[in-house]
Design an enzyme around this catalytic site. Structure first.
Site, PDB file in Angstrom:
ATOM      1  CB  SER A  99      -0.958  -0.042   1.198  1.00 52.90           C
ATOM      2  OG  SER A  99      -1.908   0.992   1.140  1.00 52.90           O
ATOM      3  CG  ASP A 228      -7.524  -2.693  -2.717  1.00 51.76           C
ATOM      4  OD1 ASP A 228      -8.113  -1.798  -2.086  1.00 51.76           O
ATOM      5  OD2 ASP A 228      -6.287  -2.862  -2.671  1.00 51.76           O
ATOM      6  CG  HIS A 257      -5.795  -1.907   0.745  1.00 57.52           C
ATOM      7  ND1 HIS A 257      -5.285  -1.605  -0.499  1.00 57.52           N
ATOM      8  CD2 HIS A 257      -5.037  -1.209   1.631  1.00 57.52           C
ATOM      9  CE1 HIS A 257      -4.275  -0.765  -0.383  1.00 57.52           C
ATOM     10  NE2 HIS A 257      -4.102  -0.514   0.904  1.00 57.52           N
TER      11      HIS A 257
END
EC number: 1.11.1.-
Length: 276
Positions: A99, A228, A257
């Site tokens: 991320s 996600d 995610h």
């Protein structure tokens, strides 16, 4: 506790907390927002057992690192990583970002090159460019990020509660791939982060990485979940294979995610196979 000093604010040094475990080829794991290095738990155990040296660290403002009032931009984040890499004299390193951590990997390789890096992994990546502009119609409207910043200012703990529901796709995966205890543990880490750093990270998500991506000259694995909700596949990872030479995209069906936690049983074999 090991720290590397990356700067100073007034009378206090700015220190980055890190853990350096095992022996073998070094793997640097760079965590996502708003967590810390412990969020890599399910990868650290597997990598150590496979014979790698595993380095995790807490981004400035998060975990056990210092919480300065500035420096929450990707040039500074990449400089912090560079300082750590230099202090530990890491060679033939694999940089693994999740991320927000994929921004460090991308900016580091774009700015400092691959002298110390052999491979890269981007999990649930932020690049290439999140903000919707005339030349980036796939991006997200500025109003969305303005709303996030307002929510953080209004009630940061409540924002985190709402965030983690979408981070883990709780409505679908609770009791199967995520527990209430794991969600609470993540919330606790987030609540302990710098309020200023939490807020200032939001504009950093809008960094334009499009010029960095062609400079990545090492084999690169991209992993993303097709469910996600934080960084949708079509706006992020799906756009990267054409921009990063010698890259491969692996999609996790049903993955939210937080694929490194909820789908570690699928992510870890992909990671180990790529490292070999």
């Amino acid at each position: 506790m090991p720290y590397v000093t990356v700067g100073q604010e007034n009378s206090a040094t700015i220190d980055i907390y890190y853990e350096d475990l095992g022996a073998g080829q070094p793997i640097v794991l760079i965590h996502g927002f708003p967590l810390n290095g412990d969020s890599w738990e399910k990868q650290v155990l597997v990598l150590l057992n496979a014979g790698y040296r595993v380095i995790t660290y807490d981004r400035r403002g998060f975990g056990a690192s210092s919480q300065p009032s500035s420096g929450y931009d990707y040039d500074t984040f990449a400089a912090d990583l560079h300082t750590l890499m230099t202090k530990l004299d890491l060679q033939n390193t694999v940089l693994v970002g999740f991320s927000m951590g994929t921004g460090e990997v991308t900016r580091y390789l774009g700015k400092y090159g691959s002298e110390r890096v052999q491979k890269a992994v981007l999990m649930a990546p932020v690049p290439p460019f999140l903000l919707k502009t005339n030349d980036n119609p796939e991006g997200v409207d500025q109003s969305v990020f303005d709303g996030i910043m307002k929510a953080i200012v209004d009630d940061r703990p409540a924002y985190f509660s709402a965030f983690f529901k979408e981070f883990f796709n709780v409505d679908v995966l609770l009791g199967e791939r995520i527990s209430n205890e794991a969600i609470q543990a993540s919330w606790n880490v987030a609540a302990g982060a710098s309020a200023k750093g939490t807020l200032d990270c939001v504009p950093s998500w809008l960094t334009d990485f499009r010029d960095d991506l062609p400079r990545i000259d090492v084999p690169t694995l991209i992993i993303h979940g097709d469910a996600d909700r934080i960084l949708p596949l079509e706006s992020t990872a799906a756009r990267l294979p054409k921009r990063i030479k010698n890259s491969q995209l692996e999609i996790i069906p049903g993955g939210p995610h937080a694929i490194n936690w909820t789908h570690a049983d699928q992510v870890n074999p992909l990671l180990l196979n790529f490292l070999q």
